[in-house]
Design a protein around this motif. Structure first.
Motif, PDB file in Angstrom:
ATOM      1  N   TYR A 171      -2.229  -7.174  -1.733  1.00 26.94           N
ATOM      2  CA  TYR A 171      -2.714  -6.363  -1.568  1.00 26.94           C
ATOM      3  C   TYR A 171      -2.776  -6.259   0.636  1.00 26.94           C
ATOM      4  O   TYR A 171      -3.682  -4.579   0.906  1.00 26.94           O
ATOM      5  CB  TYR A 171      -4.207  -6.393  -1.749  1.00 26.94           C
ATOM      6  CG  TYR A 171      -4.563  -6.597  -3.156  1.00 26.94           C
ATOM      7  CD1 TYR A 171      -3.700  -5.756  -4.070  1.00 26.94           C
ATOM      8  CD2 TYR A 171      -4.746  -8.116  -3.528  1.00 26.94           C
ATOM      9  CE1 TYR A 171      -4.293  -6.603  -5.517  1.00 26.94           C
ATOM     10  CE2 TYR A 171      -4.488  -8.480  -4.883  1.00 26.94           C
ATOM     11  CZ  TYR A 171      -4.844  -7.378  -6.118  1.00 26.94           C
ATOM     12  OH  TYR A 171      -4.780  -7.737  -7.298  1.00 26.94           O
ATOM     13  N   TRP A 172      -2.108  -6.183   1.025  1.00 26.90           N
ATOM     14  CA  TRP A 172      -1.727  -5.844   1.993  1.00 26.90           C
ATOM     15  C   TRP A 172      -3.110  -5.959   3.150  1.00 26.90           C
ATOM     16  O   TRP A 172      -3.633  -5.490   3.360  1.00 26.90           O
ATOM     17  CB  TRP A 172      -1.435  -4.295   2.727  1.00 26.90           C
ATOM     18  CG  TRP A 172      -0.915  -4.504   3.648  1.00 26.90           C
ATOM     19  CD1 TRP A 172       0.847  -5.126   4.667  1.00 26.90           C
ATOM     20  CD2 TRP A 172      -1.111  -4.071   4.945  1.00 26.90           C
ATOM     21  NE1 TRP A 172       1.349  -4.657   5.604  1.00 26.90           N
ATOM     22  CE2 TRP A 172       0.303  -3.700   5.906  1.00 26.90           C
ATOM     23  CE3 TRP A 172      -1.929  -2.663   5.352  1.00 26.90           C
ATOM     24  CZ2 TRP A 172      -0.152  -2.980   7.647  1.00 26.90           C
ATOM     25  CZ3 TRP A 172      -2.551  -2.683   6.577  1.00 26.90           C
ATOM     26  CH2 TRP A 172      -1.137  -2.289   7.381  1.00 26.90           C
TER      27      TRP A 172
ATOM     28  N   MET B 153       0.748  -0.950   0.060  1.00 27.25           N
ATOM     29  CA  MET B 153      -0.054  -0.062  -0.233  1.00 27.25           C
ATOM     30  C   MET B 153       1.094   1.458  -0.257  1.00 27.25           C
ATOM     31  O   MET B 153       0.194   2.777   0.199  1.00 27.25           O
ATOM     32  CB  MET B 153      -0.975  -0.302   1.118  1.00 27.25           C
ATOM     33  CG  MET B 153      -2.413  -1.002   0.797  1.00 27.25           C
ATOM     34  SD  MET B 153      -3.042  -0.652  -0.308  1.00 27.25           S
ATOM     35  CE  MET B 153      -3.624  -2.201  -0.787  1.00 27.25           C
ATOM     36  N   GLY B 154       1.929   0.928  -0.155  1.00 23.26           N
ATOM     37  CA  GLY B 154       2.922   2.279  -0.119  1.00 23.26           C
ATOM     38  C   GLY B 154       3.839   2.514   0.303  1.00 23.26           C
ATOM     39  O   GLY B 154       4.129   4.121   1.104  1.00 23.26           O
TER      40      GLY B 154
ATOM     41  N   ARG C  93      -8.993   0.199   5.384  1.00 20.65           N
ATOM     42  CA  ARG C  93      -7.575   1.096   5.288  1.00 20.65           C
ATOM     43  C   ARG C  93      -8.253   1.849   4.267  1.00 20.65           C
ATOM     44  O   ARG C  93      -9.491   1.590   3.275  1.00 20.65           O
ATOM     45  CB  ARG C  93      -6.641   1.127   5.378  1.00 20.65           C
ATOM     46  CG  ARG C  93      -5.836   0.049   6.040  1.00 20.65           C
ATOM     47  CD  ARG C  93      -4.534   0.222   6.071  1.00 20.65           C
ATOM     48  NE  ARG C  93      -4.143   1.805   6.426  1.00 20.65           N
ATOM     49  CZ  ARG C  93      -3.002   1.848   6.359  1.00 20.65           C
ATOM     50  NH1 ARG C  93      -1.393   1.246   6.072  1.00 20.65           N
ATOM     51  NH2 ARG C  93      -2.661   2.959   6.555  1.00 20.65           N
TER      52      ARG C  93
ATOM     53  N   VAL D 109      -9.508   0.122   0.875  1.00 25.21           N
ATOM     54  CA  VAL D 109      -9.269  -1.352   0.613  1.00 25.21           C
ATOM     55  C   VAL D 109      -9.449  -2.379   1.938  1.00 25.21           C
ATOM     56  O   VAL D 109      -9.316  -1.793   2.671  1.00 25.21           O
ATOM     57  CB  VAL D 109      -7.451  -1.597   0.365  1.00 25.21           C
ATOM     58  CG1 VAL D 109      -6.918   0.025  -0.784  1.00 25.21           C
ATOM     59  CG2 VAL D 109      -6.352  -0.701   1.693  1.00 25.21           C
TER      60      VAL D 109
ATOM     61  N   PHE E  63      -7.829   5.441   1.960  1.00 25.24           N
ATOM     62  CA  PHE E  63      -7.220   6.379   1.046  1.00 25.24           C
ATOM     63  C   PHE E  63      -7.178   7.328   0.858  1.00 25.24           C
ATOM     64  O   PHE E  63      -8.161   7.169   0.301  1.00 25.24           O
ATOM     65  CB  PHE E  63      -5.887   5.934   0.455  1.00 25.24           C
ATOM     66  CG  PHE E  63      -5.019   4.511   0.852  1.00 25.24           C
ATOM     67  CD1 PHE E  63      -3.224   4.720   1.062  1.00 25.24           C
ATOM     68  CD2 PHE E  63      -5.365   3.294   1.631  1.00 25.24           C
ATOM     69  CE1 PHE E  63      -3.209   3.682   1.757  1.00 25.24           C
ATOM     70  CE2 PHE E  63      -5.135   2.115   1.728  1.00 25.24           C
ATOM     71  CZ  PHE E  63      -3.598   2.667   2.209  1.00 25.24           C
TER      72      PHE E  63
ATOM     73  N   THR F 152      -1.534   3.608  -3.419  1.00 22.10           N
ATOM     74  CA  THR F 152      -0.389   3.516  -3.219  1.00 22.10           C
ATOM     75  C   THR F 152       0.339   5.210  -2.924  1.00 22.10           C
ATOM     76  O   THR F 152       1.382   5.204  -2.449  1.00 22.10           O
ATOM     77  CB  THR F 152       0.437   2.854  -3.648  1.00 22.10           C
ATOM     78  OG1 THR F 152       1.059   3.160  -5.005  1.00 22.10           O
ATOM     79  CG2 THR F 152       0.147   1.625  -3.976  1.00 22.10           C
TER      80      THR F 152
ATOM     81  N   PHE G  78      -7.877  -3.181  -8.388  1.00 23.73           N
ATOM     82  CA  PHE G  78      -6.530  -2.635  -8.587  1.00 23.73           C
ATOM     83  C   PHE G  78      -5.684  -4.348  -8.769  1.00 23.73           C
ATOM     84  O   PHE G  78      -5.554  -5.388  -8.429  1.00 23.73           O
ATOM     85  CB  PHE G  78      -6.708  -2.766  -7.191  1.00 23.73           C
ATOM     86  CG  PHE G  78      -5.160  -2.303  -6.111  1.00 23.73           C
ATOM     87  CD1 PHE G  78      -4.254  -1.417  -6.697  1.00 23.73           C
ATOM     88  CD2 PHE G  78      -4.947  -2.324  -4.965  1.00 23.73           C
ATOM     89  CE1 PHE G  78      -3.671  -0.473  -6.507  1.00 23.73           C
ATOM     90  CE2 PHE G  78      -3.790  -1.360  -4.483  1.00 23.73           C
ATOM     91  CZ  PHE G  78      -3.235  -0.327  -4.268  1.00 23.73           C
TER      92      PHE G  78
END
Ligand code: SF4
Ligand code: SF4
Lengths: 410, 320
Positions: free
Chosen positions: B220-221, A361-362, B142, B174, B144, B154, B305
């Motif tokens: 994708y965490w 996720m950067g 989460r 996400v 973003f 990201t 994604f």
């Protein structure tokens, strides 16, 4: 004492134990130091066991740390025994044959460390049986981790059984029977390459992590292993040469040196190729490399490490490549230590941590191992040194006795 | 240690008397105590004064199989044990379900980027619903915050702490995307994580050995690890649980979004979709031609994604 009055397995084991443990004050101090490190590691592990892996510096972003870094490195050291086994048994190199047992001892020690690091890293160490085929569920062939378990344990068995058999024969003053162990030697050569390739595939096979998902990873693992492993073996040989009356032929050192130089140069070439790819055409996927070499978003905890590693790498390679024909043990020691620690940092920390940074996720975070983690790691390293010592001392004693016997008979 | 504090189980007097009355029973209780001793060891805690029953239950729990290999009877047994253990240890009346997937159901999710305003009600609802660890502030979801011109979390900010909505920003949520071709499943050495027939990727917490290979494999965490003992204040614990879903986790195991398996298998919406005040979250059965999710997939321009990784997520983004 030309003949050995004792025979049988029990005598073999008790004699080995005696040879392994008896020694002068210096040796006792050495053992005491190892034991205290092991004790500290065990204490730290009991804490980690109680509180969970929260006792380490790892997080959901950097989810593998010091343990897996060391694991990766020592797989390489274990694999490197093949660089002695191959010339000794297959090319019948007489000099290397004399020290091949030391290579095997180092391999066993390294593998035991690997298995301990894996166990230390597990969230549920008491559930390991879930992985044992038969009683658990073994996700083979899909999961590379199961492959790695097979090759690591197989290699451990091979490297323990072959020398054990040879020593057992020599202990009883007879030569080993060729056909009984040679097939295993061949197998272990193939196996040594596979342990390192499979461990590389563990990382290489993850498209989620661009830093690892790189076909050069496997070959680079091998090259660096064949430089770092013989460097470790060389250190052990120097220690033996300095501290015992065992003669280590200088020819052995030159041969090891040649192996190290070739592998280290190949390793450096591949490193430069990688650096070129990452930085000439900078893409999103190069962020990990940027984090490693230069830092990212103000996070730069790895930067000093990697540059130290590269300097040590180059220094060690140069020292080995341009060694004067009359080197002293100290010279080789410096060369071996710098190459070894350079590769240790680069292939441990320098390989594992940037794989996680930035996260998918950067996000960029730094990882710093906790004191518990460091103590456990030191404990495992001490255990490895202990195992190697306990294996090599009886091996040398048997070797010496057998030679004496051969001289009196022949 | 608020929730997990070990309490002595309510030992019934008759039980104690009973086990001491005859020699055979005495032997039996001995063996149970022995088992309990080892169970204490294997369950890894300071056992202290746990009752014999608790030890016996823990012992059986330790040796149970992977959930997928259990017969229906074994599933029901473990569920009963878990409920009893929660009662003994924490005086909690939980209901653990082992409800199977329903026929002809494949769950899918769609997220409307143009509607989401970043309120994070979904995050809060998820934390409550799924008994997420309050200590480490675990979140499955989460959000973003992105600048115009970007469509990639990201490059966004996943830690914003200010009032929303903000002019000229947009938001992207996400979570685990429940990939059809999930790298995490492939990676797991013990088959502790798998994809259910209704498309939900689950973890068998009791089977997971905590190696975290799946975590490294997820692009994708989507996964969260229990680094320490997770804690939920007792009064906030959601008692309606599912074996593969929101039941209380232990330290050292992996967890992740389960599309609220304990709700969705009963025909309800996941907590996040339920809580969203803007209606950005669309959830439903992909096999039902009349479902809202099918409408979105048919009538909106959608994207996924990191499509290039071939993971085939069951989670789409779309715009009005
Ligand atoms: S998003 Fe990650 S955790 Fe979820 S199914 Fe895909 S790979 Fe697995
Ligand atoms: S952490 Fe658990 S679920 Fe993930 S790969 Fe390891 S055993 Fe499987």
């Amino acid at each position: 004492m030309t003949t050995n009055p004792h025979t049988g397995f029990i005598a073999f084991v008790s004699d080995c134990a005696r040879w392994a443990l008896s020694g002068g004050t210096g040796f006792k101090i050495y053992l005491a130091a190892l034991f205290s490190l092991m004790g500290a590691g065990a204490f730290a592990y009991s804490q980690q066991f109680q509180t969970g892996l929260i006792a380490t510096g790892m997080s959901n972003i950097v989810s593998w740390g010091l343990y897996i870094s060391n694991f990766t490195f020592f797989v390489g050291v274990a694999a490197a025994a093949v660089m002695l086994i191959l010339p000794a048994y297959i090319l019948k190199d007489k000099d290397l044959h004399k020290v091949v047992i030391i290579g095997e001892g180092v391999a066993v020690g390294a593998l035991i460390m690997c298995l301990m690091f894996i166990t230390a890293d597990m969230g549920g160490p008491l559930k390991v049986w879930h992985m044992i085929p038969g009683i658990g569920l073994f996700n083979w062939p899909s999961s590379i981790l199961t492959w790695d378990m097979i090759v690591l344990n197989g290699y451990l068995a091979l490297n323990a059984i072959v020398p054990l058999y040879i020593l057992y024969c020599n202990y009883h003053n007879r030569p080993p029977v060729d056909w009984k162990y040679r097939p295993f030697v061949f197998l272990s050569i193939f196996w040594a390459v596979s342990i390192h390739m499979v461990t590389a595939f563990l990382y290489e096979g993850l498209p989620a992590r661009p830093f690892w998902n790189n076909p050069l990873l496997g070959p680079r693992f091998l090259a660096s292993a064949f430089a770092a492993g013989p460097a470790v073996i060389m250190l052990v040989l120097i220690a033996i040469k300095q501290n015992t009356d065992h003669v280590v032929d200088t020819k052995i050192f030159s041969k090891l040196q040649r192996i190290i130089v070739v592998s280290a140069v190949i390793n450096l070439v591949m490193l430069f190729s990688e650096v070129f790819k990452e930085f000439y055409a900078f893409t999103h996927h190069s962020l990990s490399a940027q984090y490693l070499f230069f830092g990212l978003d103000g996070h730069s905890s790895l930067v000093p490490w990697i540059w130290t590693a590269i300097s040590l790498n180059i220094l060690g390679t140069l020292l080995f490549a341009f060694a004067p024909s009359k080197w002293s043990p100290r010279y080789l020691m410096v060369a071996a230590i710098s190459l070894f620690s350079g590769i240790w940092i680069e292939k441990g920390f320098g390989l594992i941590i940037p794989g996680f940074v930035p996260s998918p996720m950067g996000e960029v975070v730094d990882y710093v191992p906790s004191s518990v983690e460091i103590l456990i790691t030191l404990g495992v390293l001490a255990t490895g040194a202990f195992v190697v010592t306990m294996l090599i001392r009886p091996a040398l004693a048997i070797d010496k006795q057998y030679k004496k016997y051969q001289e009196t008979v022949g | 240690m608020t929730v997990r504090e070990k309490k002595e189980g309510p030992m019934k007097t008759e039980d104690i008397l009973d086990t001491k009355s005859t020699r055979r029973d005495f032997m039996k209780s001995l063996s149970i105590t022995a088992a309990a001793g080892s169970a204490g060891l294997v369950t890894g805690g300071c056992v202290g004064k746990g009752s014999t029953e608790e030890m016996g239950l823990k012992w059986e729990e330790y040796f149970k199989k992977n959930y997928r290999l259990m017969t229906q009877q074994e599933k029901d047994d473990t569920v009963t044990r878990l409920e009893r253990l929660a009662k003994i240890q924490h005086d909690l009346d939980i209901q653990v379900s082992d409800q199977e997937p329903r026929e002809q159901v494949l769950f899918g999710y769609a997220f409307n980027i143009s509607r989401c305003k970043g309120y994070m009600d979904c995050v809060e609802a998820c934390v409550q619903e799924n008994n997420l660890d309050r200590n480490s502030k675990t979140q499955y979801i989460r959000i973003f915050e992105l600048n115009p011109g970007q469509l990639d979390p990201t490059s966004g900010d996943g830690k914003y702490h200010h009032e929303v909505p903000v002019e000229d920003k947009f938001y992207m949520g996400v979570q685990c995307f429940h990939c059809e071709n999930a790298p995490c499943i492939k990676a797991c050495p013990t088959k502790a994580t798998w994809r259910e027939p209704d498309g939900i990727v689950v973890v068998d917490y009791d089977w997971c050995i905590g190696c975290r290979y799946c975590m490294a494999a997820c692009p994708y965490w989507g996964r969260r690890f229990n680094w320490g003992q997770p804690e939920v204040p007792k009064e906030e614990i959601n008692l309606k649980q599912h074996y593969l879903g929101n039941r209380l986790r232990m330290k050292g195991v992996m967890e992740k979004c389960t599309f609220c398996i304990q709700r969705t298998r009963q025909g309800k919406l996941p907590a996040c979709a339920d809580a969203c005040p803007t209606g950005s979250r669309v959830f439903g059965n992909l096999l039902d031609p009349n479902s809202e999710i099918r409408f979105v997939l048919k009538n909106k321009k959608v994207f996924r994604f990191k499509e290039e990784l071939g993971t085939d997520p069951k989670f789409w983004y779309f715009m009005d």
